[in-house]
Enzyme design. Sequence first.
Site, PDB file in Angstrom:
ATOM      1  N   LYS A  14       0.832  -1.212   0.000  1.00  0.00           N
ATOM      2  CA  LYS A  14       0.000   0.000   0.000  1.00  0.00           C
ATOM      3  C   LYS A  14       0.867   1.263   0.000  1.00  0.00           C
ATOM      4  O   LYS A  14       0.651   2.166  -0.801  1.00  0.00           O
ATOM      5  CB  LYS A  14      -0.906   0.042   1.249  1.00  0.00           C
ATOM      6  CG  LYS A  14      -1.853  -1.134   1.359  1.00  0.00           C
ATOM      7  CD  LYS A  14      -2.753  -1.016   2.585  1.00  0.00           C
ATOM      8  CE  LYS A  14      -2.032  -1.053   3.922  1.00  0.00           C
ATOM      9  NZ  LYS A  14      -1.323  -2.314   4.194  1.00  0.00           N
ATOM     10  N   ARG A  89      -9.908   1.351   8.330  1.00  0.00           N
ATOM     11  CA  ARG A  89      -9.556  -0.046   8.592  1.00  0.00           C
ATOM     12  C   ARG A  89     -10.670  -0.785   9.333  1.00  0.00           C
ATOM     13  O   ARG A  89     -10.507  -1.963   9.638  1.00  0.00           O
ATOM     14  CB  ARG A  89      -8.303  -0.074   9.466  1.00  0.00           C
ATOM     15  CG  ARG A  89      -7.030  -0.506   8.756  1.00  0.00           C
ATOM     16  CD  ARG A  89      -5.900  -0.376   9.757  1.00  0.00           C
ATOM     17  NE  ARG A  89      -4.752  -1.172   9.465  1.00  0.00           N
ATOM     18  CZ  ARG A  89      -3.620  -0.681   8.958  1.00  0.00           C
ATOM     19  NH1 ARG A  89      -3.512   0.574   8.634  1.00  0.00           N
ATOM     20  NH2 ARG A  89      -2.602  -1.476   8.793  1.00  0.00           N
ATOM     21  N   ARG A 124      11.234  -6.139   5.328  1.00  0.00           N
ATOM     22  CA  ARG A 124      11.063  -4.681   5.182  1.00  0.00           C
ATOM     23  C   ARG A 124      12.043  -3.933   6.087  1.00  0.00           C
ATOM     24  O   ARG A 124      12.236  -4.259   7.240  1.00  0.00           O
ATOM     25  CB  ARG A 124       9.628  -4.281   5.545  1.00  0.00           C
ATOM     26  CG  ARG A 124       9.427  -2.775   5.560  1.00  0.00           C
ATOM     27  CD  ARG A 124       7.975  -2.380   5.444  1.00  0.00           C
ATOM     28  NE  ARG A 124       7.142  -2.837   6.545  1.00  0.00           N
ATOM     29  CZ  ARG A 124       5.813  -2.679   6.584  1.00  0.00           C
ATOM     30  NH1 ARG A 124       5.171  -2.085   5.579  1.00  0.00           N
ATOM     31  NH2 ARG A 124       5.124  -3.117   7.615  1.00  0.00           N
ATOM     32  N   ARG A 158      10.956  -2.169  11.563  1.00  0.00           N
ATOM     33  CA  ARG A 158       9.853  -1.802  12.448  1.00  0.00           C
ATOM     34  C   ARG A 158       9.653  -2.880  13.498  1.00  0.00           C
ATOM     35  O   ARG A 158       9.700  -4.060  13.180  1.00  0.00           O
ATOM     36  CB  ARG A 158       8.562  -1.650  11.619  1.00  0.00           C
ATOM     37  CG  ARG A 158       8.349  -0.253  11.105  1.00  0.00           C
ATOM     38  CD  ARG A 158       7.238  -0.171  10.095  1.00  0.00           C
ATOM     39  NE  ARG A 158       5.966  -0.771  10.552  1.00  0.00           N
ATOM     40  CZ  ARG A 158       4.838  -0.716   9.847  1.00  0.00           C
ATOM     41  NH1 ARG A 158       4.835  -0.088   8.676  1.00  0.00           N
ATOM     42  NH2 ARG A 158       3.752  -1.277  10.294  1.00  0.00           N
ATOM     43  N   ARG A 169      -1.160  -8.947  13.424  1.00  0.00           N
ATOM     44  CA  ARG A 169      -1.677  -7.940  12.492  1.00  0.00           C
ATOM     45  C   ARG A 169      -2.512  -8.579  11.387  1.00  0.00           C
ATOM     46  O   ARG A 169      -3.504  -8.008  10.942  1.00  0.00           O
ATOM     47  CB  ARG A 169      -0.520  -7.115  11.913  1.00  0.00           C
ATOM     48  CG  ARG A 169       0.018  -6.102  12.948  1.00  0.00           C
ATOM     49  CD  ARG A 169       1.432  -5.661  12.636  1.00  0.00           C
ATOM     50  NE  ARG A 169       1.543  -4.984  11.367  1.00  0.00           N
ATOM     51  CZ  ARG A 169       2.605  -5.046  10.577  1.00  0.00           C
ATOM     52  NH1 ARG A 169       3.658  -5.773  10.918  1.00  0.00           N
ATOM     53  NH2 ARG A 169       2.627  -4.389   9.440  1.00  0.00           N
TER      54      ARG A 169
HETATM   55  P1  ADP Z   1       2.223  -1.903   3.234  1.00  0.00           P
HETATM   56  O1  ADP Z   1       2.234  -0.397   3.235  1.00  0.00           O
HETATM   57  O2  ADP Z   1       1.009  -2.457   2.536  1.00  0.00           O
HETATM   58  O3  ADP Z   1       2.419  -2.509   4.584  1.00  0.00           O
HETATM   59  P2  ADP Z   1       4.861  -1.686   1.912  1.00  0.00           P
HETATM   60  O4  ADP Z   1       4.616  -0.791   0.744  1.00  0.00           O
HETATM   61  O5  ADP Z   1       5.537  -1.118   3.099  1.00  0.00           O
HETATM   62  O6  ADP Z   1       3.451  -2.368   2.346  1.00  0.00           O
HETATM   63  O7  ADP Z   1       5.642  -2.969   1.394  1.00  0.00           O
HETATM   64  C1  ADP Z   1       6.023  -4.011   2.288  1.00  0.00           C
HETATM   65  C2  ADP Z   1       7.416  -4.520   1.911  1.00  0.00           C
HETATM   66  O8  ADP Z   1       7.350  -5.207   0.656  1.00  0.00           O
HETATM   67  C3  ADP Z   1       8.472  -3.423   1.741  1.00  0.00           C
HETATM   68  O9  ADP Z   1       9.711  -3.922   2.192  1.00  0.00           O
HETATM   69  C4  ADP Z   1       8.495  -3.176   0.232  1.00  0.00           C
HETATM   70  O10 ADP Z   1       9.793  -2.751  -0.211  1.00  0.00           O
HETATM   71  C5  ADP Z   1       8.176  -4.561  -0.317  1.00  0.00           C
HETATM   72  N1  ADP Z   1       7.384  -4.523  -1.555  1.00  0.00           N
HETATM   73  C6  ADP Z   1       6.430  -3.617  -1.930  1.00  0.00           C
HETATM   74  N2  ADP Z   1       5.901  -3.925  -3.131  1.00  0.00           N
HETATM   75  C7  ADP Z   1       6.513  -5.074  -3.533  1.00  0.00           C
HETATM   76  C8  ADP Z   1       6.400  -5.909  -4.700  1.00  0.00           C
HETATM   77  N3  ADP Z   1       5.540  -5.625  -5.684  1.00  0.00           N
HETATM   78  N4  ADP Z   1       7.196  -7.005  -4.760  1.00  0.00           N
HETATM   79  C9  ADP Z   1       8.064  -7.299  -3.767  1.00  0.00           C
HETATM   80  N5  ADP Z   1       8.212  -6.563  -2.648  1.00  0.00           N
HETATM   81  C10 ADP Z   1       7.453  -5.459  -2.517  1.00  0.00           C
HETATM   82  P1  ADP Z   2       0.837  -2.073   7.725  1.00  0.00           P
HETATM   83  O1  ADP Z   2      -0.089  -1.654   6.646  1.00  0.00           O
HETATM   84  O2  ADP Z   2       2.196  -2.400   7.266  1.00  0.00           O
HETATM   85  O3  ADP Z   2       0.215  -3.118   8.608  1.00  0.00           O
HETATM   86  P2  ADP Z   2       0.610   0.527   9.093  1.00  0.00           P
HETATM   87  O4  ADP Z   2       1.840   1.328   9.090  1.00  0.00           O
HETATM   88  O5  ADP Z   2      -0.520   0.940   8.223  1.00  0.00           O
HETATM   89  O6  ADP Z   2       1.064  -0.952   8.821  1.00  0.00           O
HETATM   90  O7  ADP Z   2       0.035   0.421  10.561  1.00  0.00           O
HETATM   91  C1  ADP Z   2       0.860   0.121  11.668  1.00  0.00           C
HETATM   92  C2  ADP Z   2       0.014   0.050  12.948  1.00  0.00           C
HETATM   93  O8  ADP Z   2      -0.588   1.335  13.194  1.00  0.00           O
HETATM   94  C3  ADP Z   2      -1.177  -0.911  12.902  1.00  0.00           C
HETATM   95  O9  ADP Z   2      -0.801  -2.235  13.259  1.00  0.00           O
HETATM   96  C4  ADP Z   2      -2.123  -0.286  13.931  1.00  0.00           C
HETATM   97  O10 ADP Z   2      -1.683  -0.551  15.254  1.00  0.00           O
HETATM   98  C5  ADP Z   2      -1.916   1.192  13.681  1.00  0.00           C
HETATM   99  N1  ADP Z   2      -2.847   1.739  12.669  1.00  0.00           N
HETATM  100  C6  ADP Z   2      -2.533   2.287  11.468  1.00  0.00           C
HETATM  101  N2  ADP Z   2      -3.626   2.706  10.807  1.00  0.00           N
HETATM  102  C7  ADP Z   2      -4.682   2.402  11.610  1.00  0.00           C
HETATM  103  C8  ADP Z   2      -6.096   2.557  11.493  1.00  0.00           C
HETATM  104  N3  ADP Z   2      -6.658   3.118  10.404  1.00  0.00           N
HETATM  105  N4  ADP Z   2      -6.867   2.117  12.522  1.00  0.00           N
HETATM  106  C9  ADP Z   2      -6.333   1.564  13.608  1.00  0.00           C
HETATM  107  N5  ADP Z   2      -5.016   1.368  13.791  1.00  0.00           N
HETATM  108  C10 ADP Z   2      -4.185   1.794  12.800  1.00  0.00           C
END
Ligand code: ADP
Ligand code: ADP
Length: 212
Positions: A14, A89, A124, A158, A169
């Site tokens: 995302k 969410r 990551r 992280r 999660r």
């Molecule tokens: P999210 O915001 O949904 O948690 P991230 O954009 O942070 O996801 O991506 C999670 C991890 O996967 C990061 O380390 C990123 O560099 C990697 N990543 C993102 N897109 C791809 C892809 N298309 N293929 C492989 N790895 C990816």
């Molecule tokens: P990812 O998409 O990689 O799981 P985020 O960076 O979006 O991680 O979120 C990290 C943490 O922040 C979540 O596990 C939750 O604890 C909190 N968080 C983020 N966005 C929300 C939301 N919209 N509602 C509730 N908790 C949230």
Amino acid sequence: MKRLMMLGPPGAGKGTQAQKLVEAFEIPQISTGDLLRAAKRNGTELGKQAAPFMDNGKLVPDALVIGMVKERITLPDAKNGYIFDGFPRTRTQSEALDEMDVVLDHVISIEVSEPELIRRLAGRRSCKECKAVYHLEFAPPTKADTCDKCGCSPLIQRSDDQPAKIKQRLIEYAAETSPLIEFYQGKGILVQIDGEGDPKEIKKRIQSALGT
Ligand code: ADP
Ligand code: ADP
Ligand code: ZN
């Protein structure tokens, strides 16, 4: 005015795709995860209240997140639209958007298999200065453990990307967030995207699905 939302499980890409869309549409990314981590780092009241939930891989209570988003979207850079990343969410959060009269144009649902999500989250790494995101294997920086954008080293992992936290999660996502897929499908604004493959390719899939 363009309002987009990135929907998908942790690790789906995302943030990676939202950043690409920022350039394409010239509207800011609003990542509730980034905002909450900043609040935590800065030791604000919100950060203190959110920390125990984040540290355990749980969703932060709706009221805290909704209040934070309400404030964020009034800032001047959001006047032409924005890309929500990781918000809403829960159903309560999506209802809060209705109450704020925020109408989403498209909800981009990024679909990735669970084993791939786990590989992505476990590898990551991010820059603690500029927040650029890397992956040990799939998106490594040019120079080991050093940010390409600002030169900062080392990159950090992280704390919620540890295996036990990842599992929690994914459980939260399945219980609270995944029902939003059907909900937005019902509203006719869901765009489903295969999130596996090269990130540039995925960006193209999104843009062609949005007709841009
Ligand atoms: P999210 O915001 O949904 O948690 P991230 O954009 O942070 O996801 O991506 C999670 C991890 O996967 C990061 O380390 C990123 O560099 C990697 N990543 C993102 N897109 C791809 C892809 N298309 N293929 C492989 N790895 C990816
Ligand atoms: P990812 O998409 O990689 O799981 P985020 O960076 O979006 O991680 O979120 C990290 C943490 O922040 C979540 O596990 C939750 O604890 C909190 N968080 C983020 N966005 C929300 C939301 N919209 N509602 C509730 N908790 C949230
Ligand atoms: Zn950096």
